[in-house]
Enzyme design. Structure first.
Site, PDB file in Angstrom:
ATOM      1  N   HIS A   1       1.475  -8.792  -4.217  1.00 27.42           N
ATOM      2  CA  HIS A   1       0.434  -7.734  -3.810  1.00 27.42           C
ATOM      3  C   HIS A   1       1.257  -6.604  -3.469  1.00 27.42           C
ATOM      4  O   HIS A   1       1.814  -6.268  -2.310  1.00 27.42           O
ATOM      5  CB  HIS A   1      -0.443  -8.218  -2.450  1.00 27.42           C
ATOM      6  CG  HIS A   1      -1.358  -7.189  -2.080  1.00 27.42           C
ATOM      7  ND1 HIS A   1      -2.824  -7.487  -2.685  1.00 27.42           N
ATOM      8  CD2 HIS A   1      -1.574  -6.300  -1.235  1.00 27.42           C
ATOM      9  CE1 HIS A   1      -3.453  -6.437  -2.120  1.00 27.42           C
ATOM     10  NE2 HIS A   1      -2.739  -5.797  -1.127  1.00 27.42           N
TER      11      HIS A   1
ATOM     12  N   GLU B   1       1.897 -10.372  -0.094  1.00 23.54           N
ATOM     13  CA  GLU B   1       2.430  -9.041  -0.179  1.00 23.54           C
ATOM     14  C   GLU B   1       3.739  -8.899   0.224  1.00 23.54           C
ATOM     15  O   GLU B   1       4.468  -9.944   0.563  1.00 23.54           O
ATOM     16  CB  GLU B   1       1.559  -8.335   0.913  1.00 23.54           C
ATOM     17  CG  GLU B   1       1.729  -6.647   1.158  1.00 23.54           C
ATOM     18  CD  GLU B   1       0.808  -6.034   1.679  1.00 23.54           C
ATOM     19  OE1 GLU B   1       0.786  -4.938   1.804  1.00 23.54           O
ATOM     20  OE2 GLU B   1       0.054  -6.567   2.447  1.00 23.54           O
TER      21      GLU B   1
ATOM     22  N   ASP C   1       0.490 -17.410  -5.469  1.00 16.65           N
ATOM     23  CA  ASP C   1       1.405 -16.224  -6.045  1.00 16.65           C
ATOM     24  C   ASP C   1       0.352 -15.533  -6.874  1.00 16.65           C
ATOM     25  O   ASP C   1      -0.207 -15.645  -8.092  1.00 16.65           O
ATOM     26  CB  ASP C   1       2.365 -16.936  -6.930  1.00 16.65           C
ATOM     27  CG  ASP C   1       2.878 -15.749  -7.912  1.00 16.65           C
ATOM     28  OD1 ASP C   1       3.165 -14.624  -7.582  1.00 16.65           O
ATOM     29  OD2 ASP C   1       3.757 -16.299  -8.793  1.00 16.65           O
TER      30      ASP C   1
ATOM     31  N   ASP D   1       0.783  -1.198   0.033  1.00 16.61           N
ATOM     32  CA  ASP D   1       0.165   0.065  -0.033  1.00 16.61           C
ATOM     33  C   ASP D   1       0.738   1.180   0.013  1.00 16.61           C
ATOM     34  O   ASP D   1       2.051   1.233  -0.118  1.00 16.61           O
ATOM     35  CB  ASP D   1      -1.029   0.030   1.197  1.00 16.61           C
ATOM     36  CG  ASP D   1      -0.032   0.085   2.647  1.00 16.61           C
ATOM     37  OD1 ASP D   1       0.117  -1.069   3.099  1.00 16.61           O
ATOM     38  OD2 ASP D   1       0.065   1.052   3.086  1.00 16.61           O
TER      39      ASP D   1
END
Length: 737
Positions: free
Chosen positions: A497, A551, A542, A179
């Protein structure tokens, strides 16, 4: 033999997979020549294995497989293949009848150089507030995102000096993970781990150029990279009271787009600094105190920064003392990562330890309450191990108040427990089934980091071997037979991710990131395809959807940087050094043999007098200095010795203290590598001299505590004088071959 897919062997998500693909699992990047080398082979294979040259297919090593052993985290029964005796550089595969051959791997002196550089460079790719130029970022160049020059004070962080809605600047720093937010708890452990990697193993980083904008400025790139985040962390301290905001964030997560697109769209609204917390203040204090030590030599590039950091650390400590239980919870309107922590005694211990080391104030050691603090492998929410790690590294330089025996016992006790798990594991890794939590690959790497501390303390080879096994797991000796690092090894992750990897137009993800790894809780199962199994070691996808297993995160990558540097330095092997006629081999043997059970003032006096007498017998004029923990115990200049001997002694002993090797070792190594020993990159020749004559004083079970330095003869003869006297003093004359 045909390779079978895990998805075919596992009946459904959550089903217990009793089988996995019948492939030999091995670290698919490779090994240093002197490292322990293990592979995992299905129990169904025959009892023998062989290693073959990848190009010719010719066998170069044969061995017997160990007896089958079950590994509960994967439900498998497997055998181990030990080919540690293979030291010849090359590219190989391991095969056994009844199993598909392993992925190719190398044996070589630079096996982890590219991996370590990429793991460090990953932090650059996650920088905020900076356009990544093509000359530095290549295919992953991008515009700047999230400048954070106008950040609002959230209502939870409001104070009389900064009421809600106050605009502050808080630029730089790294995006935390997949993020685009920034969090003090994860930033602290990440930054510290990078700084510790350099503080403990400067040599691999001194010559490392990872091509970041600061490269070539006279500061190691790892320190420059850490400084990018430290600069942001400093902005998170409220100048009015010394408290530290817990995080800088949107109210909600950004979409799966590039950073600049998220900034331009404004879909998630303004950015905020959110609530101060005791955890943030103590994490901040610990990191800044450690950084003040590492930044101290770089006052020219970062003027005043070391002193500023130590002062900021002490202010944060004072705020935490006045606010000892301000625990962070997301406000109702904030739904981004919380990094909440129900206990802060571990952060308090870590901060006290770092402040004690950097300031020398006994009050911080008292505040540490060391008898009450156990040692654990680190995680963002349990940093006790970092306190012991730093105390152990600086053990012989602490004030008399410190209990050195307790420090050693904490480190060795943890390393012994982890080594015990490693010995009993079917996959020969230090992790138990219960350790497969969110970010399990970082658990593995942080366990390796603590095993390294045990090895540095007492030289127990099994600790180093267990650390090697943890890295082997991450690089392919796992159930999937795949590397968990993007861009490296056999079948690495392709769909992490990670918003920049997902949002760009490049097929390959940003390289150098270790993904979270298997864990059975599958918090993202509603959003993802079925997992292959609910067994801990098999619960991985994956897929970009899998924030629970795939992530990336800065605090997972930092121990990868540390462990690759540590193994490269500690394994003490290279292609050149496999040649037993090489002088570096002899120099290492001298260092390993000429160690002390203890080193007293009386020992320094006797050795110093013997050096002077031997020089007189050789009709030589020398100066001698013997120091322990910064205190000079013996100093003498023979009649006719010029004043500049003192400068040579200072510079040569500085080098031995920095590298842990004799100054002659560095001299020979530099010559062999084609370098100029009077102009070693990142070493100021006014402070360091790669000429023979300084020899490390190493106490068994403790490490280096000082130096014995001679000046006045050619470097090789200065070195030989010291070695000859030490051989006689220790009763080892003729024993070093």
């Amino acid at each position: 033999m045909k390779r079978f897919s895990l998805s075919l062997l596992c009946l459904a998500a959550g089903a217990a997979c009793a089988q996995t693909d019948a492939t030999v699992k091995v670290n698919s990047i490779g090994f240093l020549p002197a490292a322990q080398k293990l592979a995992v082979v299905p129990a169904s294979a025959t009892v023998a294995f062989e290693v073959v040259d990848e190009r010719s297919g010719k066998p170069v090593f044969r061995g017997a497989l160990a007896a089958p052993r079950r590994w509960d985290p994967s439900g498998e029964s497997v055998r181990l293949a030990d080919f540690s005796a293979l030291t010849r550089p090359g590219r190989y595969r391991l095969q056994a009848a009844g199993a598909a051959p392993s992925a190719p791997f190398t044996v070589g002196a630079d096996s982890y150089r590219a991996l370590g550089a990429a793991a460090l460079k990953a932090f650059y790719y996650n920088r905020t507030a900076l356009a990544l130029a093509p000359r530095h970022a290549g295919a992953w160049a991008r515009p700047a995102g999230h400048p954070d020059e106008r950040v609002l004070v959230h209502a939870s962080a409001a104070s009389s000096a900064r009421p809600a809605g106050t605009v502050i600047a808080s630029p730089k720093g790294w995006y935390d993970a997949g993020d685009y937010n920034k969090y003090i708890p994860s930033s602290a452990i990440s930054t510290y781990t990078l700084l510790a990697a350099y503080e403990h193993f400067p040599r691999p980083f001194d010559a490392l150029d990872v091509n970041i904008p600061e490269s070539g400025n006279g500061v190691p790139d790892v320190v420059d990279e850490a400084m990018w985040n430290l600069a942001w962390m400093l902005t998170m301290q409220d100048p009015a009271d010394g408290g530290v905001y817990h995080k800088l964030t949107n109210l909600t997560f950004d979409a799966m787009v590039m950073p600049h697109q998220a900034t331009q769209s404004g879909a998630t609204g303004p950015r905020y600094v959110v609530a101060k917390s005791t955890s943030a203040a103590l994490n901040f204090a610990a990191t800044m105190a450690a950084a003040s030590r590492v930044l101290a030599p770089y006052g020219k590039q970062y003027p005043g920064m070391a002193a500023r950091m130590l002062a900021a650390a002490e202010r944060a400590w004072e705020w935490a003392a006045a606010n000892p239980a301000v625990l962070f919870k997301n406000p109702a309107d904030v739904v981004t990562g919380e990094y909440g922590d129900a206990r802060v005694d571990d952060e308090r211990a870590w901060a006290a330890a770092e402040l004690y080391i950097s300031s020398g104030k006994d009050s911080y050691y008292t505040a540490l309450q060391p008898e009450t603090v156990s040692a654990t492998y680190p995680a963002w929410d349990d940093v006790r191990g970092l306190a012991w790690m730093s105390l152990a590294h600086h053990r012989e330089r602490l004030t008399p108040l410190a209990d050195r025996g307790l420090i050693a016992a904490r480190i060795d006790g943890l390393a012994a427990r982890l080594a015990g798990e490693w010995r009993s594991s079917g996959y020969r890794v230090p992790m138990r089934g219960a350790d497969f939590v969110w970010g399990s690959n970082a658990v593995m790497l942080n366990q390796a980091m603590m095993l390294v501390q045990g090895y540095r303390l007492n030289g127990k080879r099994e600790y180093l071997d267990a650390a090697q096994s943890a890295l082997d797991y991450v690089l392919g000796r796992n159930v999937f037979g795949r590397s968990f690092v993007t861009g490296f090894g056999a079948r690495p992750p392709l769909h992490p991710h990670h918003r920049p990897s997902q949002g760009d137009s490049v097929a390959a993800p940003v390289p150098g990131w270790v993904v979270g790894g298997p864990q059975p809780f599958q918090q993202d199962r509603a959003e993802c395809p079925p997992y292959p199994s609910a067994l801990p070691a098999l619960s991985w996808l994956d897929h970009v959807c899998s924030y629970a297993s795939n992530e990336v995160a800065i605090n997972w990558n930092a121990p990868l940087v540390y462990v690759t540097a540590a193994l490269s330095e500690l394994t003490h092997q290279s292609v050149k050094m496999t040649d037993q006629t090489n002088p570096l081999v002899q120099l290492l043997r001298e260092e390993q043999a000429l160690q002390f059970d203890s080193f007293s003032n009386e020992a320094a006096l006797r050795i110093g007098l013997q050096l002077v007498e031997r020089a007189r017998a050789q009709q030589a004029v020398v100066s001698v200095e013997i120091a322990r923990n910064g205190q000079v115990l013996f100093a003498h200049g023979m009649e006719g010795a010029p004043p500049d001997h003192a400068h040579w002694i200072r510079r040569k002993s500085n080098l031995a203290n920095r590298t842990g090797h004799s100054s002659y070792y560095t001299h020979v190594e530099t010559v062999q590598n084609g370098g100029n020993y009077d102009a070693i990159p990142t070493l100021d020749p006014r402070e360091y001299a790669a000429h023979g004559g300084a020899f490390p004083v190493v106490v068994k079970g403790t490490g280096q505590v000082g130096t014995i330095t001679v000046s006045g003869l050619p470097g090789a003869q200065d070195h030989a004088l010291v070695v000859g006297v030490l051989q006689d003093y220790l009763g080892l004359k003729g024993a070093i071959r």
